[in-house]
Design an enzyme around this catalytic site. Structure first.
Site, mmCIF file in Angstrom:
data_model
loop_
_atom_site.group_PDB
_atom_site.id
_atom_site.type_symbol
_atom_site.label_atom_id
_atom_site.label_comp_id
_atom_site.label_asym_id
_atom_site.label_seq_id
_atom_site.Cartn_x
_atom_site.Cartn_y
_atom_site.Cartn_z
ATOM 1 N N LYS A 178 26.485 6.762 55.626
ATOM 2 C CA LYS A 178 26.955 7.544 56.779
ATOM 3 C C LYS A 178 26.672 6.787 58.073
ATOM 4 C CE LYS A 178 26.834 12.179 58.851
ATOM 5 N NZ LYS A 178 28.316 12.247 58.918
ATOM 6 N N HIS B 126 21.469 12.410 54.802
ATOM 7 C CA HIS B 126 22.758 12.026 54.238
ATOM 8 C C HIS B 126 22.633 10.686 53.514
ATOM 9 C CE1 HIS B 126 24.466 15.115 56.907
ATOM 10 N NE2 HIS B 126 25.495 15.096 56.094
#
Length: 285
Positions: free
Chosen positions: A178, A174
């Site tokens: 995040k 990600h």
């Protein structure tokens, strides 16, 4: 609220009643919030009636349409869920664990339905949240993407077919911003693999490897995390056997697929009995 739509069927006009679902989106200036608002505002079966952001955010009091043009001029951003969601049928929440718990408490008090995609809950927080959500209709899923939910189902079936003679590893990537790790989607994939083998994930999960750790344990399910750049979300499930391996992957290039699933869930959940539903219920798996 209902609307009337004229539809053509068998070469004649018929009147079909279409319910318009009133929706409040919380955390509208986040990555997912902006995407959700854009889709909700252009969906003919959704009426966007409220929006929130954290207290002190620069958007508080502003017209939502000033920074998400599709939203139009009728909704102002509030820092109070009570004000933003008072007219809503459904609250859509992709925020943070603490905020989601507070929103769920309000939903229980006011009898609202919810669609929740928030991840990163500690075990105690998750238990508290589920206790609240059982009192209202709610779709709670770590990933609303149709493709990812198909991947959950396939991973469970493949794990069941291959058995524990194949080592299972899950990789997720990600964007650098995040905060929770591993992703809720990666954990859900690991749970699907464990369920396919008739096991509990907590008994076989391995979240990191470092140093001289010895051989891989029998039945272990590895979950590995990568962070960097602007990656929306990549997930791969690997089953590694002697002489071959099976790989199942999903790569998201846009947040719209998550938002589209959440909007679909928001149109599905009103009128359902109280309880915690998953996207597999929405999709009819």
């Amino acid at each position: 609220m209902s609307a009337l739509r004229i539809v053509a069927k068998n070469c004649r006009e018929e009147t079909e009643e279409v319910r318009v679902i009133k929706v409040a989106v919380v955390g509208v200036c986040g990555r997912m919030g902006t995407s959700l608002v854009s889709l909700a505002a252009t969906d003919g079966n959704i009426e966007l009636v409220g929006a929130t952001e954290a207290t002190g955010h620069a958007s508080i009091g502003q017209c939502l349409g000033d920074f998400v043009p599709a939203a139009g001029p009728n909704v102002r951003v509030s820092d109070r869920i009570e004000a933003a969601a008072c007219a809503a049928d459904v609250i859509i929440d992709f925020t943070s664990p603490d905020a989601t718990l507070a929103h769920a408490e309000y939903a229980v008090r006011s009898g609202k339905s919810m669609v929740i995609g928030t991840t990163g809950f500690e075990a105690e927080q998750r238990g508290d949240l589920l206790g609240l959500l059982r009192q209202i209709p709610c779709v709670f899923s770590p990933n609303m993407s149709v493709g990812v939910n198909v991947l959950f189902e396939i991973s469970r079936q493949v794990a069941s077919s291959l058995g524990d003679r194949y080592d299972a590893e899950i990789f997720e990537t990600h964007h650098r911003g995040k905060e929770d790790s591993p992703s809720g989607t990666a954990i859900a994939l690991a749970e699907a693999v464990a369920a396919g083998r008739g096991l509990l994930l907590e008994n076989v999960a391995r979240y990191e490897r470092h140093g001289r750790i010895g051989e891989r344990g029998d039945g272990e399910i590895g979950i590995q995390t990568l962070r960097g750049g602007d990656v929306v979300g990549d997930h791969t499930v690997m089953f590694l056997g002697d002489g071959e391996r099976v790989e199942l992957s999903h790569r998201a290039s846009s947040r719209e697929n998550f938002s589209a699933g959440a909007i679909r869930a928001a149109k599905w959940i009103p009128g359902k009995p109280p309880g915690v539903y998953m996207m597999r219920d929405v999709l009819g798996f």
